[in-house]
Scaffold this motif. Structure first.
Motif, PDB file in Angstrom:
ATOM      1  N   UNK A 105       5.711   9.473   0.371  1.00  0.00           N
ATOM      2  CA  UNK A 105       4.767   9.150  -0.689  1.00  0.00           C
ATOM      3  C   UNK A 105       5.060   9.915  -1.958  1.00  0.00           C
ATOM      4  N   UNK A 106       5.421  11.193  -1.798  1.00  0.00           N
ATOM      5  CA  UNK A 106       5.759  12.001  -2.978  1.00  0.00           C
ATOM      6  C   UNK A 106       6.981  11.424  -3.692  1.00  0.00           C
TER       7      UNK A 106
ATOM      8  N   UNK B 257       5.758   8.451  -5.694  1.00  0.00           N
ATOM      9  CA  UNK B 257       4.990   8.847  -6.886  1.00  0.00           C
ATOM     10  C   UNK B 257       5.935   9.373  -7.962  1.00  0.00           C
TER      11      UNK B 257
ATOM     12  N   UNK C  48       5.333   3.709 -14.386  1.00  0.00           N
ATOM     13  CA  UNK C  48       4.836   2.457 -13.828  1.00  0.00           C
ATOM     14  C   UNK C  48       3.844   2.745 -12.710  1.00  0.00           C
ATOM     15  N   UNK C  49       2.854   1.843 -12.512  1.00  0.00           N
ATOM     16  CA  UNK C  49       1.878   2.065 -11.436  1.00  0.00           C
ATOM     17  C   UNK C  49       2.395   1.688 -10.043  1.00  0.00           C
ATOM     18  N   UNK C  50       3.578   1.114  -9.946  1.00  0.00           N
ATOM     19  CA  UNK C  50       4.064   0.621  -8.653  1.00  0.00           C
ATOM     20  C   UNK C  50       4.227   1.741  -7.621  1.00  0.00           C
TER      21      UNK C  50
ATOM     22  N   UNK D  35       2.378   4.394  -7.281  1.00  0.00           N
ATOM     23  CA  UNK D  35       1.076   4.697  -6.693  1.00  0.00           C
ATOM     24  C   UNK D  35       0.631   3.602  -5.742  1.00  0.00           C
ATOM     25  N   UNK D  36       0.994   2.346  -6.038  1.00  0.00           N
ATOM     26  CA  UNK D  36       0.646   1.247  -5.133  1.00  0.00           C
ATOM     27  C   UNK D  36       1.350   1.450  -3.790  1.00  0.00           C
ATOM     28  N   UNK D  37       2.629   1.839  -3.847  1.00  0.00           N
ATOM     29  CA  UNK D  37       3.361   2.086  -2.601  1.00  0.00           C
ATOM     30  C   UNK D  37       2.753   3.265  -1.846  1.00  0.00           C
ATOM     31  N   UNK D  38       2.297   4.287  -2.585  1.00  0.00           N
ATOM     32  CA  UNK D  38       1.635   5.409  -1.927  1.00  0.00           C
ATOM     33  C   UNK D  38       0.364   4.951  -1.214  1.00  0.00           C
ATOM     34  N   UNK D  39      -0.360   4.011  -1.837  1.00  0.00           N
ATOM     35  CA  UNK D  39      -1.558   3.468  -1.185  1.00  0.00           C
ATOM     36  C   UNK D  39      -1.210   2.799   0.133  1.00  0.00           C
ATOM     37  N   UNK D  40      -0.078   2.077   0.148  1.00  0.00           N
ATOM     38  CA  UNK D  40       0.303   1.407   1.396  1.00  0.00           C
ATOM     39  C   UNK D  40       0.714   2.421   2.459  1.00  0.00           C
ATOM     40  N   UNK D  41       1.399   3.497   2.034  1.00  0.00           N
ATOM     41  CA  UNK D  41       1.743   4.551   2.993  1.00  0.00           C
ATOM     42  C   UNK D  41       0.478   5.173   3.567  1.00  0.00           C
ATOM     43  N   UNK D  42      -0.515   5.363   2.701  1.00  0.00           N
ATOM     44  CA  UNK D  42      -1.801   5.923   3.132  1.00  0.00           C
ATOM     45  C   UNK D  42      -2.460   5.018   4.168  1.00  0.00           C
ATOM     46  N   UNK D  43      -2.423   3.694   3.904  1.00  0.00           N
ATOM     47  CA  UNK D  43      -3.001   2.737   4.850  1.00  0.00           C
ATOM     48  C   UNK D  43      -2.277   2.801   6.185  1.00  0.00           C
TER      49      UNK D  43
END
Lengths: 168, 102
Positions: free
Chosen positions: B45-46, B49, B57-59, B61-69
């Motif tokens: 995730x790091x 980010x 780009x926000x992408x 953080x979106x990928x970090x959200x998926x890792x979190x899920x």
């Protein structure tokens, strides 16, 4: 200034992860792991991702680690675990993680006091509204897939975690 | 946009991932192995980010959200398995669970 903060947070993250790997005891390892997650959250904040930093603290350091604490405490119930716990939470165990956490707290406090979450030289700040727009437009299919992943997660945890009749 | 900070963040992610992998390979306690997996997911995730910050780009953080899920879906199932192993074998040693001789 921002670079200095970044290197302090990064060294806290790495040292607490090293302490996690070499810790002999599960509770002490968990303590250092939570500290590592908090340090990574500060790194996220410095990299211009405040939304990810908040989620890291709330979900990783909060929810996921609480699950680990529950399981560790469930695995050792009984009268002798009370004495064990008293031994575990001695002051000598706590002072290194608490000192590192104080370092992080001072860093975040300075960031809030000076009002400079990211410097002009640092990365551009990408707030939650931009993330939400991209998440629900370009990655909508992935969001649906994530919901498909979470439902079997709930059902699997329920099925595997229940106590069967033939169990002792 | 900002060169050294992002590069060093990716290096920190690599170090954290290596530490997590070391923990996963070196420890034989199932709980420790799970926590090491969490460290590795966090390092990934790091990396995302840092890459997102490189391009502004926000992408990432979106990928970090998926890792979190992914982590949130994986941890309860894995912990339920750990509880079952402890119930049946009365140990958390990964080497005890070799009935399949895999």
């Amino acid at each position: 200034m921002m670079d200095f903060f970044f290197y302090v947070a990064a060294s806290v993250a790495i040292s607490s992860t090293v302490l996690f790997v070499i810790a002999p005891n599960a509770v002490h390892a968990l303590l250092n792991l939570i500290l590592s997650f908090l340090a990574i959250a500060v790194i996220f904040l410095l990299l211009g991702a405040p939304f990810a930093a908040a989620l890291e603290v709330i979900i990783y350091a909060g929810a996921v680690m609480v699950l680990f604490v529950f399981v560790i405490m469930m695995l050792q119930v009984g009268p002798k675990s009370v004495e064990q716990e008293r031994r575990w939470i001695g002051i000598r165990i706590w002072w290194v993680p608490v000192g590192l956490a104080m370092l992080l707290l001072a860093e975040v406090g300075t960031l809030i006091a000076t009002g400079a979450v990211t410097a002009e030289s640092g990365p551009r700040r990408v707030g939650p509204e931009e993330v939400g727009l991209v998440l629900l437009s370009r990655y909508l299919l992935a969001v649906e897939l994530a919901s498909l992943l979470l439902l079997p997660g709930i059902l699997g945890a329920y099925y595997l975690g229940r106590r069967r009749r033939e169990d002792p | 946009m900002s060169g050294p900070l992002v590069v060093h963040a990716v290096m920190v992610a690599g170090i954290l991932f290596a530490l997590g992998l070391t923990g996963l390979l070196a420890r034989r306690n199932l709980l420790f192995m799970l926590m090491s997996v969490e460290v590795m997911l966090n390092a990934a995730g790091l990396g995302f980010i840092a890459a997102g910050a490189r391009w502004g780009a926000p992408d990432g953080q979106v990928m970090f959200l998926f890792i979190l899920t992914l982590a949130a879906a994986e941890v309860p199932v894995a912990l339920a398995l750990v509880l079952q192993v402890h119930r049946r074998f009365h140990t958390l040693d990964a080497d005890a669970v070799t009935l399949m001789e895999g």
